[in-house]
Write a protein that holds these residues in place. Structure first.
Motif, PDB file in Angstrom:
ATOM      1  N   TYR A   1       0.851  -1.180   0.000  1.00 49.52           N
ATOM      2  CA  TYR A   1       0.000   0.000   0.000  1.00 49.52           C
ATOM      3  C   TYR A   1       0.888   1.232   0.000  1.00 49.52           C
ATOM      4  O   TYR A   1       2.096   1.155   0.259  1.00 49.52           O
ATOM      5  CB  TYR A   1      -0.956   0.009   1.193  1.00 49.52           C
ATOM      6  CG  TYR A   1      -0.294   0.082   2.553  1.00 49.52           C
ATOM      7  CD1 TYR A   1      -0.101   1.297   3.196  1.00 49.52           C
ATOM      8  CD2 TYR A   1       0.117  -1.077   3.210  1.00 49.52           C
ATOM      9  CE1 TYR A   1       0.489   1.362   4.445  1.00 49.52           C
ATOM     10  CE2 TYR A   1       0.704  -1.020   4.460  1.00 49.52           C
ATOM     11  CZ  TYR A   1       0.885   0.203   5.079  1.00 49.52           C
ATOM     12  OH  TYR A   1       1.474   0.260   6.316  1.00 49.52           O
ATOM     13  N   SER A   2       0.294   2.363  -0.314  1.00 53.02           N
ATOM     14  CA  SER A   2       1.028   3.621  -0.355  1.00 53.02           C
ATOM     15  C   SER A   2       0.381   4.630   0.571  1.00 53.02           C
ATOM     16  O   SER A   2      -0.801   4.520   0.911  1.00 53.02           O
ATOM     17  CB  SER A   2       1.062   4.184  -1.784  1.00 53.02           C
ATOM     18  OG  SER A   2       1.752   3.318  -2.650  1.00 53.02           O
TER      19      SER A   2
ATOM     20  N   LEU B   1     -10.507   9.503  -4.302  1.00 53.72           N
ATOM     21  CA  LEU B   1     -10.055   8.200  -3.824  1.00 53.72           C
ATOM     22  C   LEU B   1     -11.096   7.122  -4.105  1.00 53.72           C
ATOM     23  O   LEU B   1     -12.263   7.402  -4.349  1.00 53.72           O
ATOM     24  CB  LEU B   1      -9.779   8.263  -2.320  1.00 53.72           C
ATOM     25  CG  LEU B   1      -8.702   9.254  -1.871  1.00 53.72           C
ATOM     26  CD1 LEU B   1      -8.552   9.213  -0.355  1.00 53.72           C
ATOM     27  CD2 LEU B   1      -7.365   8.981  -2.550  1.00 53.72           C
ATOM     28  N   ARG B   2     -10.642   5.877  -4.049  1.00 53.34           N
ATOM     29  CA  ARG B   2     -11.546   4.740  -4.171  1.00 53.34           C
ATOM     30  C   ARG B   2     -12.213   4.465  -2.829  1.00 53.34           C
ATOM     31  O   ARG B   2     -11.788   4.970  -1.794  1.00 53.34           O
ATOM     32  CB  ARG B   2     -10.771   3.499  -4.612  1.00 53.34           C
ATOM     33  CG  ARG B   2      -9.979   3.665  -5.896  1.00 53.34           C
ATOM     34  CD  ARG B   2      -8.954   2.550  -6.021  1.00 53.34           C
ATOM     35  NE  ARG B   2      -8.040   2.538  -4.877  1.00 53.34           N
ATOM     36  CZ  ARG B   2      -7.062   1.657  -4.706  1.00 53.34           C
ATOM     37  NH1 ARG B   2      -6.869   0.705  -5.603  1.00 53.34           N
ATOM     38  NH2 ARG B   2      -6.282   1.709  -3.648  1.00 53.34           N
TER      39      ARG B   2
ATOM     40  N   SER C   1     -12.040   1.830  -1.181  1.00 51.00           N
ATOM     41  CA  SER C   1     -11.127   1.071  -0.329  1.00 51.00           C
ATOM     42  C   SER C   1     -10.033   1.937   0.280  1.00 51.00           C
ATOM     43  O   SER C   1      -9.342   1.510   1.211  1.00 51.00           O
ATOM     44  CB  SER C   1     -10.480  -0.063  -1.127  1.00 51.00           C
ATOM     45  OG  SER C   1      -9.770   0.457  -2.250  1.00 51.00           O
ATOM     46  N   ASP C   2      -9.848   3.158  -0.237  1.00 49.94           N
ATOM     47  CA  ASP C   2      -8.837   4.061   0.295  1.00 49.94           C
ATOM     48  C   ASP C   2      -9.372   4.758   1.548  1.00 49.94           C
ATOM     49  O   ASP C   2     -10.584   4.806   1.785  1.00 49.94           O
ATOM     50  CB  ASP C   2      -8.450   5.106  -0.750  1.00 49.94           C
ATOM     51  CG  ASP C   2      -7.885   4.482  -2.019  1.00 49.94           C
ATOM     52  OD1 ASP C   2      -7.294   3.387  -1.919  1.00 49.94           O
ATOM     53  OD2 ASP C   2      -8.048   5.079  -3.099  1.00 49.94           O
TER      54      ASP C   2
ATOM     55  N   ALA D   1      -3.691  10.195   3.068  1.00 50.76           N
ATOM     56  CA  ALA D   1      -4.474   9.212   2.316  1.00 50.76           C
ATOM     57  C   ALA D   1      -3.716   7.893   2.328  1.00 50.76           C
ATOM     58  O   ALA D   1      -2.519   7.858   2.020  1.00 50.76           O
ATOM     59  CB  ALA D   1      -4.705   9.673   0.880  1.00 50.76           C
ATOM     60  N   VAL D   2      -4.392   6.834   2.717  1.00 53.65           N
ATOM     61  CA  VAL D   2      -3.816   5.492   2.719  1.00 53.65           C
ATOM     62  C   VAL D   2      -4.459   4.720   1.577  1.00 53.65           C
ATOM     63  O   VAL D   2      -5.689   4.627   1.492  1.00 53.65           O
ATOM     64  CB  VAL D   2      -4.056   4.779   4.060  1.00 53.65           C
ATOM     65  CG1 VAL D   2      -3.446   3.385   4.037  1.00 53.65           C
ATOM     66  CG2 VAL D   2      -3.466   5.591   5.209  1.00 53.65           C
ATOM     67  N   LEU D   3      -3.621   4.177   0.697  1.00 50.91           N
ATOM     68  CA  LEU D   3      -4.094   3.569  -0.544  1.00 50.91           C
ATOM     69  C   LEU D   3      -3.723   2.088  -0.576  1.00 50.91           C
ATOM     70  O   LEU D   3      -2.626   1.720  -1.008  1.00 50.91           O
ATOM     71  CB  LEU D   3      -3.463   4.282  -1.749  1.00 50.91           C
ATOM     72  CG  LEU D   3      -3.440   5.819  -1.708  1.00 50.91           C
ATOM     73  CD1 LEU D   3      -2.680   6.361  -2.908  1.00 50.91           C
ATOM     74  CD2 LEU D   3      -4.854   6.375  -1.659  1.00 50.91           C
TER      75      LEU D   3
ATOM     76  N   THR E   1      -1.940  -0.397  -3.738  1.00 56.02           N
ATOM     77  CA  THR E   1      -1.548   0.643  -4.684  1.00 56.02           C
ATOM     78  C   THR E   1      -0.051   0.893  -4.598  1.00 56.02           C
ATOM     79  O   THR E   1       0.446   1.266  -3.530  1.00 56.02           O
ATOM     80  CB  THR E   1      -2.292   1.958  -4.391  1.00 56.02           C
ATOM     81  OG1 THR E   1      -3.699   1.723  -4.424  1.00 56.02           O
ATOM     82  CG2 THR E   1      -1.938   3.026  -5.410  1.00 56.02           C
TER      83      THR E   1
ATOM     84  N   ALA F   1       0.504   6.790  -7.078  1.00 57.81           N
ATOM     85  CA  ALA F   1       0.090   7.905  -6.227  1.00 57.81           C
ATOM     86  C   ALA F   1       0.131   9.225  -6.986  1.00 57.81           C
ATOM     87  O   ALA F   1      -0.652  10.137  -6.709  1.00 57.81           O
ATOM     88  CB  ALA F   1       0.982   7.977  -4.988  1.00 57.81           C
TER      89      ALA F   1
ATOM     90  N   ILE G   1      -3.151  10.059  -8.683  1.00 60.39           N
ATOM     91  CA  ILE G   1      -4.140  10.567  -7.732  1.00 60.39           C
ATOM     92  C   ILE G   1      -3.819  12.001  -7.341  1.00 60.39           C
ATOM     93  O   ILE G   1      -4.704  12.865  -7.280  1.00 60.39           O
ATOM     94  CB  ILE G   1      -4.189   9.655  -6.498  1.00 60.39           C
ATOM     95  CG1 ILE G   1      -4.681   8.265  -6.905  1.00 60.39           C
ATOM     96  CG2 ILE G   1      -5.078  10.248  -5.407  1.00 60.39           C
ATOM     97  CD1 ILE G   1      -4.569   7.231  -5.824  1.00 60.39           C
TER      98      ILE G   1
END
Length: 243
Positions: free
Chosen positions: A113-114, A150-151, A153-154, A166-168, A171, A176, A179
């Protein structure tokens, strides 16, 4: 004697944190003679029978008042504890309490994740020129832009002041930038609808690697954010891609 006026706040704080065996509830409710031993009540258990019993015990400890607390009320207390009141996003308490789960999932299943850390450029000038009410509008508008970009799920978080995270999940860090560019364009367009909102956005982005906790990711992304600010703002700084 009924519950003290600050009981609701103390109950909210109690529900928002893990409780270890041997906690003296009197420290929370202000009654030195009341001691309860609660075995690790967590937010996730609030809808359970154990969670309801623990809350009823707390009510008893505040003066013998027995109340019926519904699951909806417990959810409302949890939501209030974990939500930023101005923007409606999650707050730092949520990040600290919940998002560590990403570390274990990433390590166990290799699900990277990012993390993006944002800072609103020019917010101080907006506050100084137009007042904090307009600054609050800018914060809420940015929160909406962030959420829309964001999605589902983010996770979008306001960590305080003009800083957001923001936690992605699932991804890579390279994505990033897509986005960020989307968010940056929408932030710049705000001044077309409201000339007072002359703000921009800077950010730092990092990706998860084995042994790197969420806390470390946020710190590293924040360092990159500072680099973006020093380089002229209104930009994204990312870490070099590991060889």
């Amino acid at each position: 004697m009924g519950p003290s006026p600050s009981f609701a706040w103390r109950l909210q704080d109690f529900l928002a944190h893990p409780i270890r065996l041997g906690i003296i509830v009197a420290l929370l409710v202000g009654i030195p003679t009341s001691i309860l031993l609660v075995d690790e009540l967590r937010v996730g258990a609030l809808g359970s029978t154990e969670g309801r019993i623990a809350v009823l015990l707390l009510l008893l400890a505040t003066g013998g008042t027995v109340g019926l607390i519904s699951g909806q009320l417990l959810q409302a207390l949890r939501r209030q504890a974990f939500t930023d009141s101005l923007t409606g996003l999650y707050n730092r308490r949520f990040m600290d309490a919940q998002l560590g789960l990403l570390d274990s999932r990433a390590g166990r299943y290799g699900r990277n994740y990012s993390v993006l850390v944002f800072d609103i450029d020019g917010l101080k000038q907006v506050n100084d020129t137009h007042g904090h009410d307009v600054g609050d509008i800018a914060l809420r508008r940015f929160a909406t832009i962030l959420t829309d970009a964001l999605r589902r799920s983010d996770v979008a978080i306001r960590t305080g002041g003009d800083e957001f995270v923001a936690v992605l999940p699932e991804t890579p860090c390279a994505d990033a930038r897509i986005i960020f560019d989307r968010i940056r364009a929408r932030v710049f367009a705000l001044r077309e609808t409201d000339p007072r909102l002359t703000i921009g956005v800077s950010a730092g982005a990092v990706g998860w690697r084995s042994g790197r906790s969420l806390e470390k990711l946020v710190k590293d992304a924040d360092t990159l954010l500072l680099s973006a600010k020093r380089a002229g703002k209104d930009r994204l700084e990312t870490e070099p891609v590991p060889a």
